[in-house]
Write an enzyme that holds these catalytic residues in place. Structure first.
Site, mmCIF file in Angstrom:
data_model
loop_
_atom_site.group_PDB
_atom_site.id
_atom_site.type_symbol
_atom_site.label_atom_id
_atom_site.label_comp_id
_atom_site.label_asym_id
_atom_site.label_seq_id
_atom_site.Cartn_x
_atom_site.Cartn_y
_atom_site.Cartn_z
ATOM 1 N N ARG A 39 0.832 -1.198 0.000
ATOM 2 C CA ARG A 39 0.000 0.000 0.000
ATOM 3 C C ARG A 39 0.871 1.255 0.000
ATOM 4 N NH1 ARG A 39 -3.897 2.327 4.574
ATOM 5 N NH2 ARG A 39 -1.835 2.663 5.429
ATOM 6 N N ASP A 76 -12.973 -2.401 -3.156
ATOM 7 C CA ASP A 76 -13.800 -1.895 -2.064
ATOM 8 C C ASP A 76 -15.243 -1.835 -2.524
ATOM 9 O OD1 ASP A 76 -13.346 -0.741 0.748
ATOM 10 O OD2 ASP A 76 -14.855 0.560 -0.141
#
Ligand code: CP3
Length: 353
Positions: A39, A76
Site C-alpha cells: 500500500r 472496495d
C-alpha cells in the site's frame, strides 16, 4: 483447466468435501506487514485498488501465508459511488468519506448509473489478472456492497453511528430513497455480472448496515433490492455454477427471508449460533461464518476451543464455509490466523465422514 481446490464452491452448493473450507472477510489488509508495504508503494488505498498488478499482489498475499480455500478480489464496496462522481476519499483513522453526499431528491435525481465498462474497468481488469495468477489453485470471489449499504455511505457522506440522514430520508421521502436504491441495484447487477464474465467464480453481497433497520424496512429497503440483484445475476459461467452469498450483518432474525431471496449461501455474524441457523434454513442454503474476529486476540487454547465450538454448532454434514463473522481486525496478530486454520484443518474432517 480444472480447479485444483474446489472445496469452497462445493460447500456453497452443499456438496461433499473432505474438510470445511475457509476464507476470511478482509483477508488482504492492514494486519499483514506485506500489505502495508504494498500500500505504501501504491501511495494510498484507492491507488492500490486502481493498480491492477498491485491489487493482484495484495489479493495473493494471504494465500501465500495461509492455507485458505478462496481468494477475494482486492477492491472496495465504495467503487460504485466513487464511479458515480461522489468524490471518495479516506480520512486516516476515520474511514471513507464522500465530498458530495446525496441528501435529497434533487441530488438523487441528478445521479446516473456508472459506466461499468469504462469507469470500473480497473476492477474487471484486476479480476482477469488475479484469475491468471491464481492459475486455478483456488476460486476467486467477486463482491459488491448491497444497495442499502452503499446508500448509507452516499447519504451520510461517511461512516455513521445513528444513520440519521439516511433514516430521515427514508421516513420523509421514501420514494426518493427507492429511486436511489433502484439505480444502485441496476449498477450492482451490471458490476457483479462484469466481474463474473471477467472470471469471478462466486460473488458475495456485503450488506454491512442492513441490521440497523426495522423488520419491515429491512424487507423493503434492503432485502428487496438484493433479491432483484440475485435474480439478474449470471448464475452459470464457464460450465460451472456461480454461487451467490448474501451477508447481512446482524441479520440473524431475518434468516428465513434472506434464504428465500434466491441466494445459494447466507453469511452470518457471530450473533447467532450456527446450529440454530442451520435448523432454520440449512436445508435450503449453505451457511458461511461465524467466528467472532476478536477471538483471534485470544490465547491459542481459546482460539482452538472457539473453532471447535463453531464446527460443533454447525454439526455433521455439508453446507458450511468457515469464516469470521465480520472482517479481520487490522490489529490481529498474523500468527494467530495459523492457529485458527490449523485447528480447523485438524478438527473439521470428522464432520465430513
Ligand atoms: O476481503 C478482502 O480482503 C477484500 C477487500 C475488501 C476491502 N473492503 C478492502 C479494504 C472488501 C471485501 C471490502 C468491503 C467493504 N468496504 C465493506 C463491506 C464489508 C465490511 O467490512 O462490512 C465496507 C463497509 C467497506 C467500506 C470501507 N472501506 C471501510 C469501512 C474501510 C476501512 C476504513 C478505515 O480506515 O478503517 C475501507 C477501506 C479498506 N477496504 C481497507 C481495506 C483493506 C483498509 C484501507 C487501508 O489500507 O487503509
Amino acid at each position: 483447466m480444472t480447479l485444483k481446490n474446489d472445496r469452497f464452491l462445493r460447500a456453497l452448493t452443499r456438496q461433499a468435501v473432505d474438510r470445511t473450507p475457509v476464507w476470511m472477510m478482509r483477508q488482504a489488509g492492514r494486519y499483514l506487514p506485506e500489505y502495508r508495504e504494498t500500500r505504501a508503494q501504491a501511495g494510498d488505498f484507492m491507488s492500490l485498488c486502481r493498480n491492477t498488478q498491485l491489487a493482484c499482489e495484495v489479493t495473493l498475499q494471504p494465500l501465500r501465508r495461509y492455507a485458505l480455500d478462496a481468494a477475494i478480489l482486492f477492491s472496495d464496496i465504495l467503487t460504485i459511488p466513487d464511479a458515480m462522481g461522489l468524490g471518495l476519499h479516506f480520512v486516516p483513522g476515520e474511514g471513507p468519506h464522500f465530498s458530495h453526499p446525496v441528501r435529497d431528491r434533487e441530488a438523487i435525481a441528478k445521479l446516473a448509473k456508472p459506466d461499468v465498462k469504462r469507469d470500473l474497468r480497473y476492477v474487471t481488469d484486476a479480476v482477469s489478472v488475479i484469475r491468471r495468477e491464481l492459475n486455478d489453485s483456488v476460486p476467486l470471489i467477486g463482491f459488491s456492497g448491497s444497495p442499502w449499504t452503499l446508500a448509507t455511505y452516499m447519504v451520510e457522506g461517511g461512516p455513521s453511528k445513528d444513520f440519521r440522514h439516511i433514516k430521515a430520508l427514508m421516513y420523509s421521502d421514501p420514494e426518493a430513497l427507492h429511486a436511489l436504491l433502484a439505480l444502485l441495484a441496476d449498477a450492482v447487477t451490471e458490476y457483479l455480472n462484469a466481474q463474473i464474465l471477467a472470471g469471478a467464480q462466486a460473488v458475495q453481497i456485503f450488506d454491512t448496515w442492513g441490521g440497523v433497520l426495522t423488520t419491515p424496512a429491512y424487507s423493503a429497503f434492503s432485502l428487496d433490492y438484493m433479491q432483484r440483484i440475485v435474480s439478474g445475476l449470471i448464475r452459470e459461467h464457464d460450465g460451472r455454477q456461480v454461487p451467490v452469498i448474501l451477508f447481512t450483518k446482524q441479520g440473524g432474525q431475518w434468516l428465513e427471508s434472506i434464504a428465500d431471496s434466491g441466494c445459494d449461501a447466507v453469511g452470518l455474524d457471530w450473533g447467532i449460533e450456527l446450529g440454530n441457523a442451520r435448523a432454520r434454513i440449512g436445508e435450503r442454503v449453505a451457511l458461511q461464518g461465524n467466528l467472532d474476529p476478536n477471538v483471534l486476540f485470544g490465547s491459542a487454547d481459546t482460539i482452538r476451543q472457539e473453532v471447535a465450538r463453531t464446527l460443533e454448532s454447525f454439526g455433521q454434514g455439508e453446507g458450511h464455509i468457515f469464516n469470521l463473522g465480520h472482517g479481520i481486525s487490522q490489529y490481529t496478530p498474523a500468527d494467530n490466523v495459523n492457529i485458527m486454520l490449523n485447528a480447523l484443518h485438524e478438527l473439521s474432517p470428522r464432520y465430513h465422514l
